[in-house]
Design an enzyme around this catalytic site. Sequence first.
Site, PDB file in Angstrom:
ATOM      1  N   CYS A  92      51.445  39.407  37.626  1.00  0.00           N
ATOM      2  CA  CYS A  92      51.399  39.750  39.315  1.00  0.00           C
ATOM      3  C   CYS A  92      50.369  38.896  39.673  1.00  0.00           C
ATOM      4  CB  CYS A  92      50.865  41.204  39.085  1.00  0.00           C
ATOM      5  SG  CYS A  92      50.954  41.872  40.907  1.00  0.00           S
ATOM      6  N   HIS A 136      47.092  37.096  38.936  1.00  0.00           N
ATOM      7  CA  HIS A 136      45.814  37.803  38.419  1.00  0.00           C
ATOM      8  C   HIS A 136      46.008  38.990  37.399  1.00  0.00           C
ATOM      9  CE1 HIS A 136      47.458  39.950  42.518  1.00  0.00           C
ATOM     10  NE2 HIS A 136      47.847  40.603  41.600  1.00  0.00           N
ATOM     11  N   PRO A 172      44.175  39.813  48.638  1.00  0.00           N
ATOM     12  CA  PRO A 172      44.479  40.919  49.542  1.00  0.00           C
ATOM     13  C   PRO A 172      43.719  42.254  49.831  1.00  0.00           C
ATOM     14  CG  PRO A 172      46.175  40.088  47.652  1.00  0.00           C
ATOM     15  CD  PRO A 172      44.704  39.762  47.455  1.00  0.00           C
ATOM     16  N   MET A 217      47.145  47.059  54.348  1.00  0.00           N
ATOM     17  CA  MET A 217      47.946  46.626  55.041  1.00  0.00           C
ATOM     18  C   MET A 217      47.650  47.135  56.721  1.00  0.00           C
ATOM     19  SD  MET A 217      51.060  49.409  54.607  1.00  0.00           S
ATOM     20  CE  MET A 217      50.591  51.282  54.868  1.00  0.00           C
ATOM     21  N   HIS A 269      40.471  40.240  42.377  1.00  0.00           N
ATOM     22  CA  HIS A 269      41.789  40.029  42.849  1.00  0.00           C
ATOM     23  C   HIS A 269      42.343  40.954  44.185  1.00  0.00           C
ATOM     24  CE1 HIS A 269      42.913  44.035  41.479  1.00  0.00           C
ATOM     25  NE2 HIS A 269      44.045  43.768  41.576  1.00  0.00           N
ATOM     26  N   ALA A 298      41.202  44.766  46.743  1.00  0.00           N
ATOM     27  CA  ALA A 298      40.309  45.625  47.377  1.00  0.00           C
ATOM     28  C   ALA A 298      39.949  46.763  46.169  1.00  0.00           C
ATOM     29  CB  ALA A 298      40.844  46.410  48.401  1.00  0.00           C
TER      30      ALA A 298
END
Length: 480
Positions: A97, A328, A377, A380, A403, A405
């Site tokens: 991933c 990751h 990341p 959203m 990698h 939150a």
Amino acid sequence: MSVKVEQIDACRWRLPREGAMRTDGLVFASRQMMAFLQQEQALEQVRNVATLPGIVGPSIGMPDIHWGYGFPIGGVAAFDADEGVVSPGGVGYDINCGVRLLRTDLEVSEVRPHLKQLADALYRNVPSGVGSHRKDLKLSVEQERKVLVRGARWAVEQGFGRPEDLEHIEEQGTIAGADPELVSDRALERGRNQLGTLGSGNHFLEVDLVEEIGDEQAAAALGLFSGQVVVTIHTGSRGFGYQVCDDYLRTMLHAARKYGIELPDRQLCCAPLSSPEGKQYLAAMACAANFAFTNRQLITAWVRESFEQVLGKGPAELRMSLIYDVCHNIAKWETHQFEGKKRRLCVHRKGATRAFPPGHPDTPAAYRHVGQPVLIPGDMGRYSYVLVGTQGAFEETFGSTCHGAGRVLSRHAAKKQARGHNVEAELAAQGIHIRAASRATVAEEIPEAYKDVMEVVGVVQQAGIGKIVARLKPLAVIKG
């Protein structure tokens, strides 16, 4: 079970060696994060990993650490080539991933009037959701085997991307040593129709705005500027990687008994790196990693196509190029300096990102003066970050950092909290357009389900295991 922790400084905590542990644990966290961590199981998993044979240096937890299968998500562990082990639980079910970031030459004012159409085109062209597939891409068994060996290079050879893309992918998009003969027929069957798809869960495709630059020199090297439109892709090896992991868990349980490895948790099942079982897993894992690189490369081609369709601009005007693609969930052979000696180690990064420093030969030449790009990341509704690797990470964490939150709510708890809310409408009011395969997925992925990634990268920067380059804000989000 209460886990003993000792504060080292404002963002480091030691889990001292005790019992069957062969080394200390080392967790990066703020005081507030540690108070939360002491309520759940991830710290115990850091301790459990520290009991495995041949571990070199501490068992490490990143600030986004949370419970995972065997190893914690947000965990890093390096193992000696002769005495160490490899564990599928240290890689995860979604092998490789990862995240890739594309830049454009577009400013947000050029894209905002077309955002709804762009979201629709991306949702239409990039399949998402459980079991999704592109009707116009059907691989033969022979083609799939080539994907597993050649990775992203296969996609570029078929016209899905440009040769220069490969220079900006970790390992140039191909993990060496892949052997399709070591992959089950079931894995091949599951993967054949899923190439070029996002999948479900926390995977996504985002059109983002570069909201703030934190390091002008590094941003310039990466081609980033304030007000720019970029695209983030987060997905992995789909059902293929899941099946490879599942198949080898059975092999590893047998191997752990065969080689007399005592496991505090059977989810840590593993085999010596030097054993036939260990070598076979790494060769099968490489197949899944190459599948994932190819998956993101195909999605990139369809993202470029979608932008061209909606904005009516050609490749020369869009100048849509790949900044970087980073894994990751992976176990890789790497050379590191440890206690004054160069050591060849198998570094497990599960929910952790490689973060090599300026000057490292494995960092693309264009970025070698600033460090390897690191893509983090968030969620959203808020923001994501671009970082670069540091010498501190290379010396302290085997060139690794966080990698993402990290979840604070389970999927069930997130859905419960989202009841009574129209999440799509609330995000649209903030100027964020969501397209998703189901409302349940949106509910599972509400921003409140995650830590504030600003706090996570704040700890990373304070600890010196990553340097913030830019903050990104979502404009359109395609969820699985």
